[in-house]
Each structure stands twice: as C-alpha cells, then as structure tokens.
Scaffold this active site. Structure first.
Site, PDB file in Angstrom:
ATOM      1  N   GLU A 122       0.820  -1.215   0.000  1.00 54.67           N
ATOM      2  CA  GLU A 122       0.000   0.000   0.000  1.00 54.67           C
ATOM      3  C   GLU A 122       0.857   1.269   0.000  1.00 54.67           C
ATOM      4  O   GLU A 122       0.655   2.169   0.817  1.00 54.67           O
ATOM      5  CB  GLU A 122      -0.960  -0.012   1.199  1.00 54.67           C
ATOM      6  CG  GLU A 122      -1.849  -1.250   1.233  1.00 54.67           C
ATOM      7  CD  GLU A 122      -2.955  -1.164   2.303  1.00 54.67           C
ATOM      8  OE1 GLU A 122      -2.789  -0.411   3.263  1.00 54.67           O
ATOM      9  OE2 GLU A 122      -3.973  -1.844   2.131  1.00 54.67           O
ATOM     10  N   GLU A 271      -5.909  -8.269   0.151  1.00 57.42           N
ATOM     11  CA  GLU A 271      -6.374  -8.356   1.536  1.00 57.42           C
ATOM     12  C   GLU A 271      -7.869  -8.105   1.556  1.00 57.42           C
ATOM     13  O   GLU A 271      -8.351  -7.168   0.926  1.00 57.42           O
ATOM     14  CB  GLU A 271      -5.719  -7.289   2.435  1.00 57.42           C
ATOM     15  CG  GLU A 271      -4.220  -7.369   2.529  1.00 57.42           C
ATOM     16  CD  GLU A 271      -3.647  -6.295   3.471  1.00 57.42           C
ATOM     17  OE1 GLU A 271      -4.405  -5.654   4.217  1.00 57.42           O
ATOM     18  OE2 GLU A 271      -2.417  -6.088   3.434  1.00 57.42           O
TER      19      GLU A 271
END
Ligand SMILES: *[C@@H]1O[C@H](CO)[C@@H](O)[C@H](O)[C@H]1NC(C)=O
Ligand SMILES: *[C@@H]1O[C@H](CO)[C@@H](O)[C@H](O)[C@H]1NC(C)=O
Ligand SMILES: *[C@@H]1O[C@H](CO)[C@@H](O)[C@H](O)[C@H]1NC(C)=O
Length: 494
Positions: A122, A271
């Site tokens: 991220e 995720e």
C-alpha cells in the site's frame, strides 16, 4: 520400506486433495508476523495445510517462513517491504541481488512455489505523504526485469498491493462505472498498469468493507455484508444494481482499469477481512457473517458484476492470526484481524468451501502449540497505596497490547481493578512471564486463578523461541495516548 511408506501415504494424499477441491478456488491468506510471540513457522505451515489453504501472502521474505514453506505445495506471494523500495528503485543491481537471495534461492523443484513478488505494501496510502510515489514504479520495473533476466519471469510476476484508496468515483456521479484512479497519482497508476500488462502480471488491491463502515457513521451496515440486505445502489453506467460494497468497490477498480486501457487485467484481492475486537463493530459475530457471505459469494460467482465471466485471480484473507505488535494508528482493531487467535485457535465458525453458514463448520486449530505456564499476573488484592496505579498501567500498556480494554471491545466495562489486572497480565505475558514482569512495585502478584470473565480473555502467551521484534515507535506513541486517556478516567474513579 520405501514402497511401504508410499502405500501408507496414499490415503493422506487422497484426503488432502478432497479438502482442496472443496475449497473456494483461488483462496489464500495473509501471514503477518508483527507479534510479540509469533507462532513457529512450521506450526503455521501445518495449520495452512490442515485447512486446505493453498496460497499464502507474506509481508517480508524471511528465511524462517520460506524454509517452512519449502516442499509444502503452498503457493507464495513473497514481499518487499516499503522501506526497501527506494533501494530497489535506485539500482537494478540491488533488485537483482534481492531476487537472487529471496527468490532464486528457493526456486527449485521441491523448494518454494513462488508465484508473485509483492513490491511494497500500500505504498500510495495518503498517510505516507507521497514518500513512495516516485520509487514504486522503478522498483516494480527493476524487480520484474530481474525476474525476467533470471528466466523466471513467465512463472513469477511482480505486483504492487495497493489500498483501494488509489481509485474513486467522482462525488457528482458516485457509481462504480465512473471509477478512475485518484487524481494526484493517476499518471503513475496508468504507467504501473501498463507495465503490469506488458508483463502479464496482475493488479493487486486490498478491499476493506469494515473500514468503509468504521470511517463513516452514515455507512449502512448491511451494505458491508453479502446478504442482499443493503440499500441497493443502481449504476446507470453499467446497468448493475449493487447490494454490497465489495462488488461496488471491485467494479470501481474495473472501471479505472478500463479507463487506463486495460479493463480485462487480472485482479488479485490482496487483503480482505473483518476484525474481531477493538471496535464495537469488530466482533466475532460480524466477522462470521462477513466471511460466510464472502466465501459463499466467491464459491458461486466467480467474477464481479462488471466482469461476470472473468474470475478474480486470487483472494487473500486478512489475516491468518492476530498480531499484538501491529501499529494501532488506524484503530485499536488493527491487532485483531486474525481468522485465528494469536495461538492458532479459530475464533468463529467458517467454511472455506463457501457452502454458506453450514452448522459447525470450523477451521482446524493449530497443532503442537506450546503455552507458557497457566500463570496470570493480577492486581495484588492487598495492595494498599494505589496512587501509582495509573502510571504503572500506562507503562504496562505502552509495552503490551491493551486494545481490548477500549470502548466497544471485549474487555471494556471492567472496574478500575479489572483494568489494572488486565494491563499487568498483558505485560507479564508479553515479557514471557518473567518474575520481575509481575511486580509493579508491589501492586501486582502472579496467580494461578484465571481472572478471565465471560467476555474478556486474560490470555496466556505461547512459548516461542523467535526473538520478538521491538514495537515501532508509532505503536508506543499511540498506546501512550490511549492510556493517557484511560488513566484520567482511572484516576478520577480511584
Ligand atoms: C505525514 O505528514 C503529517 C503532517 O504533516 C505528519 O504528521 C506525518 O508524520 C507524516 N507521515 C509520514 C509517514 O511522513
Ligand atoms: C477465550 O478463550 C477461550 C479459549 O481459551 C475461547 O474458547 C473463548 O472463545 C475466548 N473468548 C473470547 C471472548 O475471546
Ligand atoms: C478501563 O479502561 C478503559 C480503556 O482504557 C476505559 O475506557 C475505562 O473507562 C476504564 N475503566 C475504569 C473503571 O477506569
């Protein structure tokens, strides 16, 4: 002897294959290790196998995990953490060295089946203030090129797990079909997509319905789940009516990819999950509902409404086990994402085959977990002067995990003494029950009597030889802040 061994193994293989066939295709888990007492790697790999989980995503590429995964048949997404992105970007040789030490070394018959390399985690989160925006694409290029040069590029793809905040729909037309990459990074996102396409690599995105709910009080609860209970959102752009945020979010990405010229790019959900503590909506019951719906959805509908025929390449649940050293900057729930507790015990019913909420469907618990002795640390009932209690709790909780004490959490609502005992025990367990860790200037005493209540577990840590990493400074600061608040309440009630 050899042939006997083979005969004896046969039934096991058959059972394992049956379990695997029954599981949702493409399902994996994230294996994070930011814990004071991480489960031994061998125990984790056995846990994955016992549950028929065939894919695992890592956050770093450590020798322990890779060695345990060797020969397991489990497919691995190896990983390069954000703090290495600048090095990987600056020098193709650094990337080649990394590939040599972390991929080539394990990439042989009977070694580790590496399918992907996650380049960063991220990296475009707004919280990073843009610090990785320049480095991410060159790092991705250098790693994929190193894989290609090593002759592994057609089997092993580099990808960048991105938060779903890299795309959105305009406020004026907030529907999935209007999705575009975030305006401040749309140039680099388009270049990343082009590079991934050139190398036939997938796009990886993390999608969190829980966070949609957590971050907005107006978010309709049912829209986070898969029970068709959410208020339907009609998208005039693609004619789809959305009833859950997962599909809506995924299709916003599909639209952004289309606008970048690659609408059929394979997508991995890096995720997705639901935490069980640390917030009033982070409960085992809601996690069970979320996963029940998600897995059923993945078992029956392979694509998404905007790409019905195209299967989501892989979906990695977040996460495998609770991690008591994760930063709580995003919220107290951060340490409670595991589908298993810290010790590998399942938390709620879950059916990885996605056959709905089948009664009694349970994950298989971890085997061979060794615990410390059944000793807790609690407030000394004879302690006279409680003047220093706040300060001691503060110290305990800044070095251990007290996130279950907060509002909406399982251990909230105890009296001041209960709070103190909880904090002392958390610290004592984190310190592996060292004698001197249960003193607090006479305020605490070890006890063989379990202080747990119906809702609140006073845990016993597991015995592990792994050296626990020190907490990040950010964790300590956040914990101190939280405890500063708790202390005020505590002191005023003493
Ligand atoms: C980002 O900027 C904010 C405000 O300027 C600061 O508080 C924060 O520490 C910065 N974060 C990082 C990762 O640099
Ligand atoms: C507490 O731990 C026990 C196992 O030791 C488990 O069965 C129970 O579900 C846990 N309770 C909570 C509220 O987590
Ligand atoms: C116990 O601690 C929690 C969280 O730190 C706090 O919200 C609560 O008010 C405390 N209870 C008492 C009685 O001090």
């Amino acid at each position: 002897m050899a042939s006997l061994g083979r005969v004896a193994l046969l039934p096991v293989v058959v059972v394992a294959m049956a379990a695997a066939a029954a599981m949702v295709e493409g399902l994996g888990v994230n294996w994070g290790t930011q814990a004071s007492h991480p489960l031994p790697a061998k125990v984790v790999v056995q846990l994955l196998r016992d549950n028929g989980i065939k894919k695992v995503k890592l956050f770093e590429t450590n020798l322990d995990a890779m060695s345990a995964l060797a020969g397991s048949g489990i497919e691995v997404m190896a990983a390069i953490p954000n703090n290495m992105l600048h090095d990987m970007a600056a020098d193709p040789k650094a990337a080649r060295d990394w590939v040599k030490r972390n991929v080539k070394r394990f990439d042989f018959d009977g070694g580790v089946i590496i399918k992907y390399v996650a380049v960063g985690n991220e990296p475009f989160l707004e919280a990073y203030n843009g610090s990785f925006i320049k480095a991410t694409l060159p790092a991705l290029e250098n790693i994929q090129n190193a894989l290609n040069d090593a002759g592994a590029g057609d089997r092993i793809k580099a990808t960048v797990p991105l938060n779903a905040d890299v795309y959105n729909s305009p406020a004026k037309n907030p529907v999935p079909s209007a999705g575009r990459f975030r305006s401040d990074i749309s140039g680099v996102m388009t270049d990343i997509v082009k590079f991934l396409a050139k190398n036939k690599a997938p796009f990886t995105v993390n999608i969190y319905p829980f966070l949609s709910l957590y971050l907005s009080d107006d978010f309709p609860l049912d829209f986070a789940f898969f029970d068709d209970g959410g208020p339907p959102v009609h998208d005039g752009g693609n004619g789809v009516t959305y009833t859950n945020v997962f599909d809506a979010n995924f299709d916003t990405l599909v639209a952004a990819l289309r606008a970048a010229g690659h609408g059929d790019m394979p997508v991995i959900v890096g995720e997705v999950g639901w935490p069980t503590d640390g917030d009033r909506r982070a409960t085992a019951a809601l996690a069970e509902r979320f996963y029940g719906g998600l897995l059923k959805r993945l078992a029956t509908t392979h694509g998404s409404p905007a790409r019905p025929g195209q299967r989501i390449e892989a979906v990695y649940l977040f996460g495998l086990v609770d991690e008591d050293r994760k930063s709580v900057a995003p919220g107290s729930f951060e340490r409670h994402w595991g589908i298993f507790r810290y010790d590998g015990q399942p938390k709620y019913g879950m059916d990885l085959a996605g056959q709905g909420r089948r009664a009694n469907a349970r994950l298989v618990p971890a085997k061979g977990v060794e615990y410390l002795s059944r000793t807790w640390c609690a407030l000394n009932p004879k302690a006279g002067d409680l003047g220093k209690l706040g300060e001691k709790i503060d110290y305990a909780c800044s070095n251990a995990d007290c996130t279950t004490l907060g509002y909406g959490s399982t251990c909230n609502g105890m009296d001041a003494r209960g709070n103190a005992s909880y904090a002392f025990n958390a610290y004592y367990q984190t310190q592996s029950q060292k004698d001197e860790a249960c003193d607090f200037q006479g305020l605490a005493l070890p006890t063989q009597t379990d202080p747990s209540t119906h809702a609140c577990n006073f845990t016993i840590q597991i015995a592990t030889s792994a050296a626990a990493p020190a907490p990040e400074p950010g964790v300590v600061v956040a914990a101190l802040l939280m405890l500063a608040l708790a202390q005020l309440v505590l002191l005023s009630s003493c």
